[in-house]
Design an enzyme around this catalytic site. Sequence first.
Site, PDB file in Angstrom:
ATOM      1  N   HIS A   1       0.794  -1.237   0.000  1.00 44.67           N
ATOM      2  CA  HIS A   1       0.000   0.000   0.000  1.00 44.67           C
ATOM      3  C   HIS A   1       0.823   1.282   0.000  1.00 44.67           C
ATOM      4  CE1 HIS A   1       0.642  -0.684   4.252  1.00 44.67           C
ATOM      5  NE2 HIS A   1      -0.311  -1.587   4.342  1.00 44.67           N
TER       6      HIS A   1
ATOM      7  N   LYS B   1      -9.742 -10.354   9.274  1.00 42.06           N
ATOM      8  CA  LYS B   1      -8.730 -11.073   8.502  1.00 42.06           C
ATOM      9  C   LYS B   1      -9.070 -12.557   8.389  1.00 42.06           C
ATOM     10  CE  LYS B   1      -5.874  -7.491   8.283  1.00 42.06           C
ATOM     11  NZ  LYS B   1      -5.894  -6.716   7.030  1.00 42.06           N
TER      12      LYS B   1
END
Length: 504
Positions: free
Chosen positions: A219, A392
Amino acid sequence: SRIIHKGVANGGMAQFQEMMRQQLESSMHTELEKLLDTTTGAEREVSRKDFEGFKNLFHRFLQVKGPSIEWIKIQRPPEDSIQPYDKIAGRGLPDNVADCLNKLVVVKLNGGLGTSMGCKGPKSLISVRNENTFLDLTVQQIEHLNKTYNTDVPLVLMNSFNTDEDTKKILQKYTHHRVKIHTFNQSKYPRINKESLLPVSTNLSMNGQSAEGWYPPGHGDIYASFYNSGLLEQLIAQGKEYIFLSNIDNLGATVDLHILHHLVSQPNGKRCEFIMEVTDKTRADVKGGTLIQYEGKLRLLEIAQVPKAHVDEFKSVSKFKIFNTNNLWISLAAIKKLQEQKAMDLEVIVNPKTLDGGQNVVQLETAVGAAIKCFDNALGINVPRSRFLPVKTTSDLLLVMSNLYSLDAGSLTMSPRREFPTTPHVKLGSSFTKVQEYLTRFESIPDMLELDHLTVSGDVTLGKNVSLKGTVIIIANHGDRIDIPAGSMLENKIVSGNLRIMDH
């Protein structure tokens, strides 16, 4: 003479290494040119820009010798550089909340696939609550803001080549919602052979075998790809000043008006260009990146940068008390300036992978929070844990689907009926890893309001309206199966072996 000889040898070695570096770099540039020649037009132009970023990363990767951090130079951040959230919120809100909101853009990192939870396609399209996906909840939150304050906060999705097509298809469904949605794509970088340090792919296509040769570079790539897409300029031209950036799977990352007000209300010369939301570490968060003071700047320290001898110290909850939630507030003008000056200098993260055919490759990546040291007046804000609610695994999914949370206008909040503000510790075994399988094992989501700890392992199913309290451990041994009957109430109980019948 021995001293002189040693000097020459060392100098010679350095010279040799420098020559090797130049040779590797030059070979890499040649290979990248060949790759560009396998396509034409707009695609070629996009790849050319991507490759500029990659060359820069590759150059820095070749320069790096050992950990980029000298442990001895690490200092605790000064008192005022990480502020408690209550202090920021204590200032109250201005009358013109709408003015603040109209300067804001919400950006979600949407490059990830749902593979770790056994799903195909973008992770953001997994249903998390009452048939709502991560993306649905995000759109509902922003739409609620825009309606409440009569504003125009846009949503920007950073997709990757893995998620772009599927995400764009689904965006049709939001055309009548009160949120403008923009997308741009992360860069596409070549995976390199671990031995030769050259690209494994021979062309730019994403079909079949050659798709394996490419990856989205983490990212930290947002700065370059946002800038390259032209969208950054466009938003600045519309009077937008800050982005609020977070992972799309963090359901706690809602727009916080107090933090936004703090940003916008600072006098211009003193404005924060970067705010990182951090929160207190628990035993479960020992691997999260933390903030340190280093050479006079706030800096993000990730576990990958820590010398082996200090890893235990890094994981200790006493020395490094907080970790980065990856909820970030960043000035658009500052991103533009840093990109133009080529002054973004993010640590290279080397991520080794093995391809399906067994070939060892390396991915060079960067992290978005590592840029904190490049911005002026950067600040950490220690926020409540509720702003960090990542999904997650299916264990996380169980929590957010349960009655521990209530859903209001796309935002999840902990139920007031829960007496402890902390979430229970849930560990579901490997037969629950995939979402599809997980859903078939719960006839309905159990009542978990009074649960502290749940461990489930093996072939276990739970009937309708089961209630779990205290510490519950259910373990079906190999070859056995445990069915918890509908309406059961398990409080501080261990169930193991091949039990069919439970006492109510």
